[in-house]
Structure formats: C-alpha cells, structure tokens
Scaffold this motif. Structure first.
Motif, PDB file in Angstrom:
ATOM      1  N   GLN A 109      20.451  17.459   4.410  1.00  0.00           N
ATOM      2  CA  GLN A 109      19.129  17.238   5.256  1.00  0.00           C
ATOM      3  C   GLN A 109      18.521  18.830   5.259  1.00  0.00           C
ATOM      4  O   GLN A 109      17.317  18.838   5.322  1.00  0.00           O
ATOM      5  CB  GLN A 109      19.366  17.014   6.531  1.00  0.00           C
ATOM      6  N   HIS A 110      19.281  19.806   5.170  1.00  0.00           N
ATOM      7  CA  HIS A 110      18.644  21.083   5.162  1.00  0.00           C
ATOM      8  C   HIS A 110      17.969  21.433   3.629  1.00  0.00           C
ATOM      9  O   HIS A 110      16.735  21.710   3.467  1.00  0.00           O
ATOM     10  CB  HIS A 110      19.810  22.218   5.316  1.00  0.00           C
ATOM     11  N   GLN A 111      18.609  20.803   2.511  1.00  0.00           N
ATOM     12  CA  GLN A 111      17.889  20.956   1.205  1.00  0.00           C
ATOM     13  C   GLN A 111      16.807  20.159   0.964  1.00  0.00           C
ATOM     14  O   GLN A 111      15.856  20.292   0.394  1.00  0.00           O
ATOM     15  CB  GLN A 111      19.074  20.474   0.165  1.00  0.00           C
ATOM     16  N   PHE A 112      16.873  19.084   1.968  1.00  0.00           N
ATOM     17  CA  PHE A 112      15.612  17.952   1.806  1.00  0.00           C
ATOM     18  C   PHE A 112      14.453  18.635   2.320  1.00  0.00           C
ATOM     19  O   PHE A 112      13.207  18.571   1.814  1.00  0.00           O
ATOM     20  CB  PHE A 112      16.198  16.791   2.683  1.00  0.00           C
ATOM     21  N   VAL A 163      13.947  12.621 -11.177  1.00  0.00           N
ATOM     22  CA  VAL A 163      15.154  13.370 -10.307  1.00  0.00           C
ATOM     23  C   VAL A 163      15.166  14.729  -9.739  1.00  0.00           C
ATOM     24  O   VAL A 163      14.675  15.547 -10.558  1.00  0.00           O
ATOM     25  CB  VAL A 163      16.573  13.214 -11.670  1.00  0.00           C
ATOM     26  N   HIS A 164      15.578  14.554  -8.424  1.00  0.00           N
ATOM     27  CA  HIS A 164      15.328  16.081  -7.880  1.00  0.00           C
ATOM     28  C   HIS A 164      16.861  16.403  -7.274  1.00  0.00           C
ATOM     29  O   HIS A 164      17.403  15.678  -6.713  1.00  0.00           O
ATOM     30  CB  HIS A 164      14.394  15.822  -6.596  1.00  0.00           C
ATOM     31  N   ILE A 165      17.193  17.469  -7.955  1.00  0.00           N
ATOM     32  CA  ILE A 165      18.621  17.990  -7.625  1.00  0.00           C
ATOM     33  C   ILE A 165      18.485  18.655  -6.449  1.00  0.00           C
ATOM     34  O   ILE A 165      18.129  19.695  -6.302  1.00  0.00           O
ATOM     35  CB  ILE A 165      18.984  18.808  -8.819  1.00  0.00           C
ATOM     36  N   LEU A 166      19.368  18.168  -5.378  1.00  0.00           N
ATOM     37  CA  LEU A 166      19.554  18.891  -4.067  1.00  0.00           C
ATOM     38  C   LEU A 166      20.749  19.873  -4.163  1.00  0.00           C
ATOM     39  O   LEU A 166      20.967  20.559  -3.441  1.00  0.00           O
ATOM     40  CB  LEU A 166      19.663  17.974  -3.097  1.00  0.00           C
ATOM     41  N   GLY A 167      21.769  19.366  -5.034  1.00  0.00           N
ATOM     42  CA  GLY A 167      22.828  20.107  -5.048  1.00  0.00           C
ATOM     43  C   GLY A 167      23.782  19.508  -6.212  1.00  0.00           C
ATOM     44  O   GLY A 167      23.707  18.383  -6.449  1.00  0.00           O
TER      45      GLY A 167
END
Lengths: 304, 304
Positions: free
Chosen positions: A43-46, A6-10
């Motif tokens: 998309q920026h976090q990605f 699991v990758h936390i983006l926010g």
C-alpha cells in the motif's frame, strides 16, 4: 491502442533488503488495475507510484508465502478506510481463505465493501477470471507449496467496423454492434453485404504471463508460447544453481531458457535473492541466452 | 551511562502516505532491543536503520489496529529465515493471540524458534515484564478498542561500589557483589564497615513512556509523572479537535498539556494524520504549551 502495462511495485524475494520490496505488480488494462501478488508494504508502494486505489478490482496471489501476501491485510483495511464500496476480488491457491478470513473477521468488521475470496486450483491451467477487458488464466508452477502463475490475455475485437464502408451502404448506427459481432448486413432491397466488406481485421490480443515462484519448468512453455511479455523469476545466478534447485527457484539462465524456448517477445526477470546488491549480473547472464531481457526494478512501468 | 535510546521506525497513522511509515519504534537498552508497535513494513525499516534483528527480544503491541501490528507476520517470518533460536516474546492486549496464532500456524510451522504470546490486561497499570535491565509497565489508554501504553524503567543500582574505599579496607573481590547489594562489611578482626562508607549513590533510573493511541486522558498523569521522555500521539491539530474526539485521538495541544501537567522532561509527538504533509504546525502548536517538545520522524534516535 488501449493501455496494457505492468507496473513493478516489488521485485525482491523473501528476506528484506534496503534495495528491493517483496513481490507485487499492478497490471493496468484500460484503466482498471489488477494486482499480482501483494508483499508487505504494497500500500505504501502504491501511494509512491501514484496509483489509484479506487481502480483496483482484482488481486491474484501466486502462493501463500509471506513475501507474496503479507501486504493484503493492510491494503484491504486501507481500501475500507478510503470508503470503497465495490467488491474486491482476491484469487489465490488453497490456503488463501484460511489466511484472510480470520483477519477480515478481526480487523474488517465494519468495512463499507466486501472482499470476495476465490480459491483457485494451482495445479490446473484454467480460465479463472473474465471481464469485458481481459481473460486471466492460471499457470501451474512448481514451488515448495501450491503455486500458480497468471496469464493475462486482453480481449480484442476480432474485426473492427469499417466506418467508410458502413456509411457508403447507408447502414443505420443501430446495426453497427451486430456488424462488429461478425454478422452480414441485409439492405432494405434484400441485398446481402458480407461482413468482410464492412469490417477490417482487428489487432491480435496482447498477452502477459507472470511466473513466480517456480523451479525451472519447461511444462509451462505451451501455455506461455509467444506471449508479448513474460515475467519470470530469476532468484539466483547460475553459480547458485544447487541452491536454486533446493529452494525450488530458477536461475537467470533458466528464466531466459524458458523465454527462448517459448519464443516470447520480451522477458522481465525479478524476485532477486537478497545476496545480489544489483541485478546487473543476473541480467547479463539472462541475456547470454535471451537477448530481449529486462531486469525489473521498483517503479518500472512496462508496456505489454 | 548505559545506552537507553528510542529509535523511531514509523510515526504516521492508519492511512499510508509517502512521507511516514505506520507506528513502530525500538528501545535500545544496554544493547537489547525492545520494539513497541509493529506497523506494516517494519522489517524493511529495521534494515534501513541498520538495527540488528538478533538483539530483538520483546515486542509490545499497544492495540490491535492494523497500523500498529500488521508488520508482525513478516518480521516473525524473517527472524525464522535468519535462523533465530531464542524465544521472541510478543505482548499485547486481548486479541493478540487471535491475530497471531493462525498466522504462526499457517506460515511459521518449521521455524527454528518459538514465539511466546503474552496477553496483557490493557485496562490495568501493572508490571508486565522484568529482566535484568528493565521493568516494563502497562499504561491504560482510552481508544476505540483496548489499548495500552508502555512505561520503560531502567534498572539501576541504588548505590555503586566505591572502589577506592573497598581497596583501602582490603576487601576481597568476592565480597563486592554483597556490598553492591547493600550489605555492610565485617573485617577479619570483627570491625563493621558501614555500607555507606563503601558505596556511592547510584543514578536515578531513567524512564520512557509511550502513549499511543489515546484520546486526551489526564488519568495517565500519575503513572508518567516526571518521566525523562514521553512519546504521546498528536494525530491532529487543535483545529481538528472534533475529529480527534470522534476517533479517540489527541491533538498536539492535548499531548503537550499532558506533558506539562505530568512535568515530564521532554515530549516527542507522533502518529500524525496523513492530512499533514509535515509536522511543523503540530510541533509549533505543542510548543505553545510545552516548550521541550520534539517532532518524531523516521530514522530519529533520541537518548532517554
């Protein structure tokens, strides 16, 4: 073991802060990416997290509050500009179509790929997606509008081939798939080799549950019982319990109480209110009830 | 002199990069904030730049491409959560209502303030907003869809009161506003003091022009002639001139050529293509044509 992370983006909540981004995370399962929630700026976090846009296949939206879905228009447009051709599947409760359809119509007319919108029934625990790697189930949550959590269960072979045994019995390669499927093998001279002799026990399927946003809801415990990893919102500390109730959110203590009662292996808390500059207090509070707790943070990658 | 500055929140273009945000800037004029364009993530940038949400009164959208407007839903929702009561005015070309109305309807039903949408005619140069501090004019641009630039002209008093002269003639304070308006003063004994003796020349109104997105368009020169500051998109370098033409964008050289011919005081370039890791090359190219060029960057504040 195959990748399942699991990758936390926010992990912030509705109001913007300089220290968190709104809800989004990416499940990496055997190199396919599944997104849960898609807050503004995803998309920026990605890009920052160096994730590959091309591997994203499904997006699951928990509910139609802006901090969980306002990143969709930008992400969908970008995938089009990048030349995607494979269908993108977006799942979400009632309202998802009403939100996305006009935007697709106005901004995405000439995209080289399709967006398929799947409206789920957020009040039911049901299998909502299945592919060769995973089964995804909805978890009915209790928030101010229809809201679903998501349970990811990887697909594992119940038993693996015992290659040494298969070679000993001189079984042709073409028969291996049937053996993995659980069938016995009959030799040319009519002898039956039981499947048990030709296979070894497989690993248990790993499971990840995402529960945000929700008030304290013990009804979810049977669904998430014993999962390897539980993400549960912990918007407030116990001192703001009244505010949590009013807004249909949970406290860190309540999140931990759910984890404890459901006997999950590990708990990740997130969806922090903007009033908390850092998650230290929330984490400490959760740990008084459930020790194996982690506090989510942008950029964190957790193996399930 | 009263504050009149431009605060860059984003100067990248459509595809997300880790080094720029999509288009948005804030004009601070006598402590009121006017936003131009509102790309995804603007509310987060707003917080980072410590700008005050409450001072934002008008938003001007250049065109309905996502990288110029996908920040609106989040920003509008946030202003509601912060308890705003004053009307927010959103101006933009045809399509702005079609984009925003369904979102307001689905996500912003119980907000404590109104959003008033003003559809402008992007093909006309016209006064589209006026208040006591500023006049805002549209600038017809040429892009793939209807697109308008914006010209901000501060309102200055043509002449200021000469306080020493007014005191010398013992003019009552109540008469000052009329004198500032340009009227002569008649003394009790019937003597006429000409306005010219009671006032001193005011400063010239400062002007700021925003031109993005657009192909090279000399037709805008008469409109922006001599402005104090021109923001002009410079998506590509001259080596990508063909790509610029195809996509209706400008090169750094073309932006500078417009600045040179319009005899503006200073040029700011922005809206950089994601292919350029930094703006150095674009800036150098522009400077070969127009020396007084600045390369925009997130967080930059430029006095007009």
């Amino acid at each position: 073991m195959a990748e399942f992370s699991v990758h936390i983006l926010g992990c912030g909540s509705a109001l913007p802060t300089t220290y968190h981004h709104p809800s989004s995370q990416v499940i990496n399962l055997r190199d396919k990416l599944y997104m849960i929630d898609c807050g503004e700026g995803v998309q920026h976090q990605f890009r920052i997290e160096k994730l590959c846009f091309g591997r994203l296949v499904h997006i699951f939206i928990s509910h139609l509050h802006g901090d969980h879905c306002f990143g969709l228009p930008g992400l969908i447009s970008t995938l089009g500009m990048l030349g995607r051709t494979g269908t993108l599947h977006v799942h979400g409760p009632e309202g998802i179509e009403r939100f996305l359809a006009p935007i697709l119509d106005q901004f995405c007319q000439r995209m080289p790929y399709e967006v398929e919108i799947h409206t789920i029934n957020a009040s039911r625990h049901a299998l909502i997606h299945e592919d060769k790697s995973v089964k995804v189930y909805s978890i009915p949550l209790s928030h101010r509008i229809p809201t679903a959590g998501y349970l990811f269960e990887e697909k594992c072979r119940v038993r693996h081939l015992n290659r040494a045994a298969a070679e000993f019995y001189q079984i042709p390669l073409s028969e291996y798939p049937m053996i993995i499927e659980g069938f016995d093998y009959t030799t040319d001279d009519g002898r039956i080799i039981p499947n048990r002799q030709l296979t070894i026990p497989g690993t248990l399927p790993r499971r990840y549950a995402y529960c945000s946003d929700t008030e304290f809801l013990p009804a979810i415990i049977p669904i998430i019982q014993g999962v390897d990893l539980l993400y549960h919102e912990a918007t407030f500390m116990d001192s703001e319990k009244t505010r949590a109730k009013e807004t249909c959110h949970s406290t860190a203590k309540e999140a931990a109480e759910i984890a404890r009662r459901a006997e999950v292996k590990r708990l990740v808390i997130g969806h922090y209110s903007g009033r908390y500059r850092d998650s230290k207090g929330l984490l400490e509070e959760a740990k008084t009830v459930f020790e194996a707790t982690i506090a989510a943070n942008e950029g964190m990658r957790i193996d399930v």
